[in-house]
Design a protein around this motif. Structure first.
Motif, PDB file in Angstrom:
ATOM      1  N   LEU A 196       3.995  15.354   1.683  1.00 39.56           N
ATOM      2  CA  LEU A 196       3.187  14.142   1.630  1.00 39.56           C
ATOM      3  C   LEU A 196       4.056  12.925   1.336  1.00 39.56           C
ATOM      4  O   LEU A 196       3.950  11.893   2.003  1.00 39.56           O
ATOM      5  N   GLU A 197       4.941  13.061   0.365  1.00 36.64           N
ATOM      6  CA  GLU A 197       5.828  11.942   0.029  1.00 36.64           C
ATOM      7  C   GLU A 197       6.715  11.563   1.208  1.00 36.64           C
ATOM      8  O   GLU A 197       6.896  10.376   1.504  1.00 36.64           O
ATOM      9  N   ALA A 198       7.255  12.549   1.898  1.00 34.33           N
ATOM     10  CA  ALA A 198       8.121  12.260   3.051  1.00 34.33           C
ATOM     11  C   ALA A 198       7.342  11.532   4.149  1.00 34.33           C
ATOM     12  O   ALA A 198       7.845  10.577   4.746  1.00 34.33           O
ATOM     13  N   ALA A 199       6.116  11.965   4.407  1.00 31.00           N
ATOM     14  CA  ALA A 199       5.302  11.320   5.443  1.00 31.00           C
ATOM     15  C   ALA A 199       5.027   9.857   5.091  1.00 31.00           C
ATOM     16  O   ALA A 199       5.183   8.968   5.933  1.00 31.00           O
ATOM     17  N   VAL A 200       4.655   9.608   3.851  1.00 31.07           N
ATOM     18  CA  VAL A 200       4.328   8.240   3.433  1.00 31.07           C
ATOM     19  C   VAL A 200       5.590   7.385   3.374  1.00 31.07           C
ATOM     20  O   VAL A 200       5.580   6.225   3.794  1.00 31.07           O
ATOM     21  N   ALA A 201       6.692   7.966   2.904  1.00 35.60           N
ATOM     22  CA  ALA A 201       7.945   7.212   2.804  1.00 35.60           C
ATOM     23  C   ALA A 201       8.432   6.739   4.166  1.00 35.60           C
ATOM     24  O   ALA A 201       9.056   5.676   4.272  1.00 35.60           O
ATOM     25  N   ASN A 202       8.131   7.505   5.213  1.00 35.31           N
ATOM     26  CA  ASN A 202       8.575   7.151   6.563  1.00 35.31           C
ATOM     27  C   ASN A 202       7.563   6.309   7.333  1.00 35.31           C
ATOM     28  O   ASN A 202       7.782   6.013   8.506  1.00 35.31           O
ATOM     29  N   ALA A 203       6.469   5.940   6.686  1.00 32.98           N
ATOM     30  CA  ALA A 203       5.419   5.168   7.353  1.00 32.98           C
ATOM     31  C   ALA A 203       5.497   3.705   6.946  1.00 32.98           C
ATOM     32  O   ALA A 203       6.239   3.334   6.044  1.00 32.98           O
ATOM     33  N   HIS A 217       0.970  -0.856   8.037  1.00 33.99           N
ATOM     34  CA  HIS A 217       0.063  -0.999   9.179  1.00 33.99           C
ATOM     35  C   HIS A 217      -0.442   0.368   9.638  1.00 33.99           C
ATOM     36  O   HIS A 217      -1.649   0.554   9.853  1.00 33.99           O
ATOM     37  N   THR A 218       0.449   1.328   9.792  1.00 34.69           N
ATOM     38  CA  THR A 218       0.052   2.666  10.250  1.00 34.69           C
ATOM     39  C   THR A 218      -0.796   3.370   9.191  1.00 34.69           C
ATOM     40  O   THR A 218      -1.781   4.028   9.519  1.00 34.69           O
ATOM     41  N   ILE A 219      -0.429   3.220   7.934  1.00 36.71           N
ATOM     42  CA  ILE A 219      -1.210   3.834   6.853  1.00 36.71           C
ATOM     43  C   ILE A 219      -2.640   3.300   6.855  1.00 36.71           C
ATOM     44  O   ILE A 219      -3.593   4.044   6.644  1.00 36.71           O
ATOM     45  N   GLN A 220      -2.792   2.021   7.135  1.00 29.47           N
ATOM     46  CA  GLN A 220      -4.117   1.385   7.124  1.00 29.47           C
ATOM     47  C   GLN A 220      -4.916   1.629   8.403  1.00 29.47           C
ATOM     48  O   GLN A 220      -6.142   1.632   8.362  1.00 29.47           O
ATOM     49  N   ASN A 221      -4.227   1.838   9.537  1.00 26.77           N
ATOM     50  CA  ASN A 221      -4.933   1.797  10.822  1.00 26.77           C
ATOM     51  C   ASN A 221      -4.946   3.078  11.646  1.00 26.77           C
ATOM     52  O   ASN A 221      -5.804   3.207  12.526  1.00 26.77           O
ATOM     53  N   ALA A 222      -4.029   3.989  11.424  1.00 26.70           N
ATOM     54  CA  ALA A 222      -4.108   5.260  12.159  1.00 26.70           C
ATOM     55  C   ALA A 222      -5.424   5.919  11.743  1.00 26.70           C
ATOM     56  O   ALA A 222      -5.910   5.711  10.639  1.00 26.70           O
ATOM     57  N   ALA A 223      -6.001   6.706  12.619  1.00 23.32           N
ATOM     58  CA  ALA A 223      -7.303   7.293  12.280  1.00 23.32           C
ATOM     59  C   ALA A 223      -7.529   8.612  12.999  1.00 23.32           C
ATOM     60  O   ALA A 223      -6.944   8.870  14.051  1.00 23.32           O
ATOM     61  N   VAL A 259      -1.735  14.142   6.608  1.00 20.32           N
ATOM     62  CA  VAL A 259      -1.350  12.730   6.621  1.00 20.32           C
ATOM     63  C   VAL A 259      -0.210  12.502   7.613  1.00 20.32           C
ATOM     64  O   VAL A 259      -0.239  11.539   8.388  1.00 20.32           O
ATOM     65  N   ALA A 260       0.772  13.387   7.630  1.00 14.40           N
ATOM     66  CA  ALA A 260       1.877  13.249   8.591  1.00 14.40           C
ATOM     67  C   ALA A 260       1.344  13.265  10.021  1.00 14.40           C
ATOM     68  O   ALA A 260       1.773  12.469  10.868  1.00 14.40           O
ATOM     69  N   GLY A 261       0.391  14.155  10.303  1.00 12.09           N
ATOM     70  CA  GLY A 261      -0.198  14.237  11.636  1.00 12.09           C
ATOM     71  C   GLY A 261      -0.982  12.996  12.023  1.00 12.09           C
ATOM     72  O   GLY A 261      -0.942  12.565  13.177  1.00 12.09           O
ATOM     73  N   LEU A 262      -1.689  12.415  11.082  1.00 10.11           N
ATOM     74  CA  LEU A 262      -2.387  11.158  11.365  1.00 10.11           C
ATOM     75  C   LEU A 262      -1.398  10.043  11.630  1.00 10.11           C
ATOM     76  O   LEU A 262      -1.571   9.249  12.556  1.00 10.11           O
ATOM     77  N   LEU A 263      -0.349   9.987  10.821  1.00  4.99           N
ATOM     78  CA  LEU A 263       0.630   8.910  10.957  1.00  4.99           C
ATOM     79  C   LEU A 263       1.390   8.968  12.274  1.00  4.99           C
ATOM     80  O   LEU A 263       1.713   7.932  12.852  1.00  4.99           O
ATOM     81  N   ASP A 264       1.659  10.188  12.754  1.00  3.13           N
ATOM     82  CA  ASP A 264       2.409  10.278  14.015  1.00  3.13           C
ATOM     83  C   ASP A 264       1.508  10.480  15.232  1.00  3.13           C
ATOM     84  O   ASP A 264       1.984  10.611  16.360  1.00  3.13           O
ATOM     85  N   GLY A 265       0.203  10.500  15.011  1.00  2.58           N
ATOM     86  CA  GLY A 265      -0.743  10.605  16.114  1.00  2.58           C
ATOM     87  C   GLY A 265      -1.025  12.012  16.594  1.00  2.58           C
ATOM     88  O   GLY A 265      -1.809  12.197  17.525  1.00  2.58           O
ATOM     89  N   SER A 272       0.838  -1.193   0.000  1.00  2.00           N
ATOM     90  CA  SER A 272       0.000   0.000   0.000  1.00  2.00           C
ATOM     91  C   SER A 272       0.883   1.257   0.000  1.00  2.00           C
ATOM     92  O   SER A 272       0.636   2.201  -0.751  1.00  2.00           O
ATOM     93  N   ARG A 273       1.903   1.249   0.829  1.00  2.00           N
ATOM     94  CA  ARG A 273       2.825   2.381   0.920  1.00  2.00           C
ATOM     95  C   ARG A 273       3.463   2.658  -0.436  1.00  2.00           C
ATOM     96  O   ARG A 273       3.514   3.801  -0.889  1.00  2.00           O
ATOM     97  N   GLU A 274       3.951   1.613  -1.091  1.00  2.00           N
ATOM     98  CA  GLU A 274       4.588   1.786  -2.400  1.00  2.00           C
ATOM     99  C   GLU A 274       3.608   2.327  -3.439  1.00  2.00           C
ATOM    100  O   GLU A 274       3.968   3.178  -4.247  1.00  2.00           O
TER     101      GLU A 274
END
Length: 163
Positions: A103-110, A113-119, A60-66, A4-6
């Motif tokens: 956006l790319e940096a946030a996704v590249a560092n995720a 699991h986090t992309i699918q489940n952070a909310a 997206v970065a904020g969702l990924l890091d909580g 998914s990340r890729e």
């Protein structure tokens, strides 16, 4: 197998290249509109840059890091202000690229699991509802689908100008 990340990273890179290509040569006509109810290229860019406010990359970065637990999305705003009207072509393109870079940096560092489940809770003002959204949902909808639609708008502007 592509993760998914890729896939999201591929989408971000593809959108970046399309945007770059579509804006190429529009430096003299950023504010031209084919009709009074249409948006200019500048308005399309700033709609994308600040939908949601602060940009999709920061969201997206904020969702990924909580750090983000809720956010608001207000549709159909061109997000123009006097300062943005003064920005030249390189600055406008730089603002768009900056959002895509974040956006790319946030996704590249995720991870997937986090992309699918952070909310976080999305306050969808036009629909008057609140819904849970994951980074995956945002990357598929608010980013890829939404940005692709507006790239079509830029394509139509280019065609109207004969570019």
């Amino acid at each position: 197998m592509t993760t998914s990340r890729e896939q999201h990273l591929d989408n971000i890179r593809s959108v970046r290249e399309q945007a770059r290509s579509l804006l190429d040569g529009m430096d003299y006509c950023l504010d031209w509109k084919p009709g009074p109810d249409d948006w200019s290229a500048r308005e399309v860019v700033y709609h994308l840059v600040d939908t949601p406010m602060g940009g999709i990359g920061a969201l997206v970065a904020g969702l990924l890091d909580g750090a983000v637990t809720e956010f608001e999305v207000t549709p159909d705003l061109n997000n123009m202000d006097p300062a943005r009207l003064e920005r030249d072509y390189d600055q406008v393109c730089g603002d768009l690229t900056g959002v895509l870079d974040s956006l790319e940096a946030a996704v590249a560092n995720a991870n997937d699991h986090t992309i699918q489940n952070a909310a976080a809770i999305a306050h969808l003002t036009a629909r008057g509802i609140d819904e849970e959204r994951t980074p995956d949902m945002l990357l598929r909808g608010l980013f890829h689908r939404h940005w692709t639609e507006h790239l079509g708008q830029l394509r139509e502007l280019r065609e109207s100008l004969g570019l």
